[in-house]
Design a protein around this motif. Structure first.
Motif, PDB file in Angstrom:
ATOM      1  N   GLU A 154       8.975 -17.484  -8.705  1.00  0.00           N
ATOM      2  CA  GLU A 154       9.638 -18.493  -9.686  1.00  0.00           C
ATOM      3  C   GLU A 154       8.224 -18.269 -10.649  1.00  0.00           C
ATOM      4  O   GLU A 154       8.607 -18.258 -12.165  1.00  0.00           O
ATOM      5  CB  GLU A 154      10.469 -19.112  -8.933  1.00  0.00           C
ATOM      6  CG  GLU A 154      11.344 -20.182 -10.873  1.00  0.00           C
ATOM      7  CD  GLU A 154      11.467 -21.622 -10.265  1.00  0.00           C
ATOM      8  OE1 GLU A 154      12.095 -21.830 -11.206  1.00  0.00           O
ATOM      9  OE2 GLU A 154      12.071 -21.605  -8.732  1.00  0.00           O
ATOM     10  N   GLN A 155       7.186 -18.894 -10.511  1.00  0.00           N
ATOM     11  CA  GLN A 155       6.581 -19.429 -11.001  1.00  0.00           C
ATOM     12  C   GLN A 155       6.076 -18.169 -12.034  1.00  0.00           C
ATOM     13  O   GLN A 155       5.430 -18.269 -13.116  1.00  0.00           O
ATOM     14  CB  GLN A 155       5.508 -20.647 -10.568  1.00  0.00           C
ATOM     15  CG  GLN A 155       3.839 -20.393 -11.206  1.00  0.00           C
ATOM     16  CD  GLN A 155       3.349 -21.713 -10.883  1.00  0.00           C
ATOM     17  OE1 GLN A 155       3.463 -22.257 -10.089  1.00  0.00           O
ATOM     18  NE2 GLN A 155       2.051 -21.287 -11.790  1.00  0.00           N
ATOM     19  N   ASP A 160      11.117 -28.787  -1.882  1.00  0.00           N
ATOM     20  CA  ASP A 160      11.266 -27.390  -2.920  1.00  0.00           C
ATOM     21  C   ASP A 160      12.127 -28.186  -4.397  1.00  0.00           C
ATOM     22  O   ASP A 160      11.839 -27.708  -5.482  1.00  0.00           O
ATOM     23  CB  ASP A 160      12.827 -26.319  -2.239  1.00  0.00           C
ATOM     24  CG  ASP A 160      12.386 -25.811  -1.542  1.00  0.00           C
ATOM     25  OD1 ASP A 160      10.781 -25.407  -0.852  1.00  0.00           O
ATOM     26  OD2 ASP A 160      12.748 -25.161  -0.551  1.00  0.00           O
ATOM     27  N   ASP A 161      12.603 -28.944  -4.737  1.00  0.00           N
ATOM     28  CA  ASP A 161      13.065 -29.343  -5.514  1.00  0.00           C
ATOM     29  C   ASP A 161      12.057 -30.018  -6.548  1.00  0.00           C
ATOM     30  O   ASP A 161      12.203 -29.774  -7.735  1.00  0.00           O
ATOM     31  CB  ASP A 161      14.230 -30.198  -5.852  1.00  0.00           C
ATOM     32  CG  ASP A 161      15.426 -30.058  -5.242  1.00  0.00           C
ATOM     33  OD1 ASP A 161      15.439 -28.741  -5.119  1.00  0.00           O
ATOM     34  OD2 ASP A 161      16.311 -30.768  -4.433  1.00  0.00           O
ATOM     35  N   ALA A 192       8.418 -20.217  -3.506  1.00  0.00           N
ATOM     36  CA  ALA A 192       8.776 -20.880  -5.080  1.00  0.00           C
ATOM     37  C   ALA A 192       7.227 -20.066  -5.781  1.00  0.00           C
ATOM     38  O   ALA A 192       7.713 -20.050  -6.671  1.00  0.00           O
ATOM     39  CB  ALA A 192       7.881 -22.588  -4.997  1.00  0.00           C
ATOM     40  N   LYS A 195       3.895 -23.205   0.672  1.00  0.00           N
ATOM     41  CA  LYS A 195       4.205 -22.977  -1.443  1.00  0.00           C
ATOM     42  C   LYS A 195       5.101 -21.954  -1.659  1.00  0.00           C
ATOM     43  O   LYS A 195       5.275 -21.988  -2.855  1.00  0.00           O
ATOM     44  CB  LYS A 195       3.319 -24.001  -1.499  1.00  0.00           C
ATOM     45  CG  LYS A 195       3.465 -25.521  -2.019  1.00  0.00           C
ATOM     46  CD  LYS A 195       1.893 -26.423  -2.836  1.00  0.00           C
ATOM     47  CE  LYS A 195       2.174 -27.389  -2.511  1.00  0.00           C
ATOM     48  NZ  LYS A 195       3.526 -28.146  -3.801  1.00  0.00           N
ATOM     49  N   HIS A 239      10.772 -26.545  -8.286  1.00  0.00           N
ATOM     50  CA  HIS A 239      11.758 -26.356  -9.257  1.00  0.00           C
ATOM     51  C   HIS A 239      11.257 -26.803  -9.967  1.00  0.00           C
ATOM     52  O   HIS A 239      11.159 -26.502 -11.392  1.00  0.00           O
ATOM     53  CB  HIS A 239      12.508 -26.001  -9.052  1.00  0.00           C
ATOM     54  CG  HIS A 239      12.605 -25.249  -7.538  1.00  0.00           C
ATOM     55  ND1 HIS A 239      12.254 -23.758  -7.362  1.00  0.00           N
ATOM     56  CD2 HIS A 239      13.207 -25.170  -6.336  1.00  0.00           C
ATOM     57  CE1 HIS A 239      12.226 -23.365  -5.932  1.00  0.00           C
ATOM     58  NE2 HIS A 239      13.591 -23.933  -5.766  1.00  0.00           N
ATOM     59  N   ILE A 277       7.810 -26.077 -12.435  1.00  0.00           N
ATOM     60  CA  ILE A 277       7.968 -24.538 -13.036  1.00  0.00           C
ATOM     61  C   ILE A 277       8.969 -24.644 -14.180  1.00  0.00           C
ATOM     62  O   ILE A 277       8.347 -24.808 -15.060  1.00  0.00           O
ATOM     63  CB  ILE A 277       8.357 -23.926 -11.524  1.00  0.00           C
ATOM     64  CG1 ILE A 277       7.248 -24.071 -11.362  1.00  0.00           C
ATOM     65  CG2 ILE A 277       9.047 -22.276 -12.365  1.00  0.00           C
ATOM     66  CD1 ILE A 277       8.701 -22.618  -9.916  1.00  0.00           C
ATOM     67  N   ARG A 278      10.094 -26.325 -14.369  1.00  0.00           N
ATOM     68  CA  ARG A 278      11.210 -26.117 -15.758  1.00  0.00           C
ATOM     69  C   ARG A 278      10.391 -26.527 -16.275  1.00  0.00           C
ATOM     70  O   ARG A 278      10.716 -26.491 -17.473  1.00  0.00           O
ATOM     71  CB  ARG A 278      12.343 -26.788 -15.313  1.00  0.00           C
ATOM     72  CG  ARG A 278      13.544 -25.828 -14.187  1.00  0.00           C
ATOM     73  CD  ARG A 278      14.247 -26.341 -14.332  1.00  0.00           C
ATOM     74  NE  ARG A 278      14.758 -27.791 -13.900  1.00  0.00           N
ATOM     75  CZ  ARG A 278      14.748 -28.597 -12.634  1.00  0.00           C
ATOM     76  NH1 ARG A 278      14.965 -27.581 -11.538  1.00  0.00           N
ATOM     77  NH2 ARG A 278      14.447 -29.388 -12.001  1.00  0.00           N
ATOM     78  N   ILE A 326       2.912 -25.202  -9.031  1.00  0.00           N
ATOM     79  CA  ILE A 326       3.589 -25.449  -7.930  1.00  0.00           C
ATOM     80  C   ILE A 326       2.290 -26.216  -7.138  1.00  0.00           C
ATOM     81  O   ILE A 326       2.740 -26.671  -6.988  1.00  0.00           O
ATOM     82  CB  ILE A 326       4.348 -24.906  -6.883  1.00  0.00           C
ATOM     83  CG1 ILE A 326       3.095 -23.271  -6.740  1.00  0.00           C
ATOM     84  CG2 ILE A 326       5.999 -24.142  -7.440  1.00  0.00           C
ATOM     85  CD1 ILE A 326       3.531 -22.132  -5.741  1.00  0.00           C
TER      86      ILE A 326
END
Length: 453
Positions: free
Chosen positions: A424-425, A395-396, A421, A418, A399, A402-403, A408
């Motif tokens: 978030e994307q 997961d990290d 996540a 997946k 993320h 994405i940052r 992903i």
């Protein structure tokens, strides 16, 4: 007659498999998703009509359908679901080359390597080149929009799909596109199905664009003190050039390959770049020279160049060998995150930080010229605590991508592993739009439920 009996009776003998022992091998894809279910039957379809029969039966009885190619997927996209059926396309393997139109007409169970071989007999080439090209199917490649080692210059599967036959959720079959190079009639529905992972329809035939055979290649191999420095060289190369290959291996992946099979790699190198140019004539020499300068200017410890095709291919094979080599070290959780190329050094640094925080070995390979990385999270077998840390690392890493304005998944697909996540994307509006498309084409949600959305 019970419902399953209806399905068996509607298809030829030996097409429907219900024996639990025989079903077992159709439950899993290569990701070994622990949440994989158990289907009530497997339909080993021999043609599109049999796929239609199975889907119509499933629609009538509201039974989930999971399409399956070679089972080589890495994100749980073809993991079976409880109470559903698997439609295996492994028997549909026909490949026909039209050298005049420069296309391949291919059934979904055909392997990528078989299309390449058939095209080569006509002096043509099918460029999409996953590391698993020897055992992955065209149907799976279309389902995930697969890329591979050559995509930095030649693009991914969608760039070569000219036509598709697709069985929809009600069992009807639509034919999209054809052998035409240009066609803008109607909405671009063809591309909608590429990368949809069997959630919108089941591909039963693909028309694939071919190109003239690849020209002679020169190979450059450069070693660096760390992956981030190697990534800086990638950024420098890609700011000026588009090589035909630009791949990265970090030290743990290099060492895993050497332990698996001695390839003569430098096990003390922090990272290795394998680059190729297939530019015509003197342009190839010029491209290699520019890549060599970029590597040296960014701190390469050694640079090796060869025009010998066999020698160059040895380094390419070493890169392809990484995943099976690392699999010998423990169970794997395979990542597939990508970022814009200039942010590749930051992504590799972030993966290294996750490995330190979770006290795990995470070898990294990358289609570096695309900014697409494959961190390979190694989970010691029979270590429950390490497994929990690996889930967190998985997961990290997503993320972190994405940052960094990344994704992903670059080519393996969202699948089931997946999907957590994805919101978030994409954000709520785009996620809702995805769901509206899914609902329009599969209102009862029977096609590959649980994948992507």
């Amino acid at each position: 007659m019970d419902a399953l009996g209806e399905l068996t009776a509607a298809l030829p003998d030996h097409v429907v498999v219900t024996d639990p022992e025989r079903i077992e091998k159709y439950r899993w894809d290569r990701s070994q998703d622990p949440n994989t279910g158990t289907p009530v039957a497997v339909v080993r379809a021999e043609d599109a009509e049999q796929v239609q029969v199975a889907v119509r039966w499933a629609a009538a009885h509201r039974v989930p359908v999971v399409p399956r190619g070679a089972g080589s997927g890495l994100s749980g996209g073809s993991s079976a679901v409880d109470g559903g059926i698997v439609i295996s396309l492994e028997r549909m393997t026909a490949v026909e080359i039209d050298p005049t139109c420069q296309v391949a007409v291919v059934e979904p169970g055909a392997y990528n390597k078989d299309v390449k071989a058939a095209a080569a007999e006509q002096g043509l080439w099918y460029p999409p080149d996953p590391s698993s090209y020897e055992f992955c199917s065209i149907g799976g490649n279309v389902a995930t929009n697969a890329g591979g080692l050559c995509c930095v210059k030649y693009g991914v599967t969608t760039d070569y799909v000219l036509g598709l036959d697709v069985v929809l959720a009600d069992g009807s079959l639509v034919r999209l596109g054809g052998k035409r190079i240009k066609d803008v009639a109607g909405l671009s529905l063809l591309k909608l199905f590429v990368g949809s992972e069997g959630t919108l329809g089941i591909v039963t035939r693909a028309i694939l664009r071919l190109v003239p055979a690849q020209q002679e290649r020169s190979t450059l191999v450069a070693t660096f003190g760390s992956p981030t420095v190697a990534a800086e060289a990638v950024v420098a190369i890609r700011s000026r050039l588009r090589p035909s290959m630009l791949e990265l291996m970090d030290q743990p992946s290099i060492r895993a390959v050497e332990q698996h099979r001695s390839m003569g790699l430098d096990v003390d190198a922090g990272a290795l770049l394998v680059a190729q140019s297939d530019a015509p004539g003197t342009s190839r020499t010029e491209e290699i020279a520019l890549m060599e300068k970029a590597c040296r200017d960014t701190g390469a410890t050694e640079v090796f160049v060869t025009d010998d095709a066999d020698e160059g291919e040895q380094f390419v094979q070493a890169r392809r060998m990484v995943i099976p080599a690392v699999e010998e070290l423990g169970a794997l959780m395979l990542e597939d995150v990508g970022v814009p190329v200039p942010r590749l050094p930051e992504l590799l640094a972030a993966v290294a930080e996750v490995a330190r925080e979770q006290d795990l070995s995470i070898p990294v390979i990358a289609h570096a010229g695309d900014g697409n990385t494959h961190p390979l999270i190694v989970v010691p077998r029979d270590d429950d605590a390490a497994h929990l840390r690996a889930l967190q690392a998985f997961d990290d890493i997503m993320h972190a991508a994405i940052r960094l304005d990344g994704t992903i998944t670059g080519e393996h697909g969202v699948g089931r592993t997946k999907k957590s996540a994805l919101p978030e994307q994409l954000g709520p509006d785009v996620l809702a739009l995805n769901q509206r498309v899914k609902d329009a084409l599969d209102p009862d949600g029977i096609l590959n439920p649980g994948a992507i959305l």
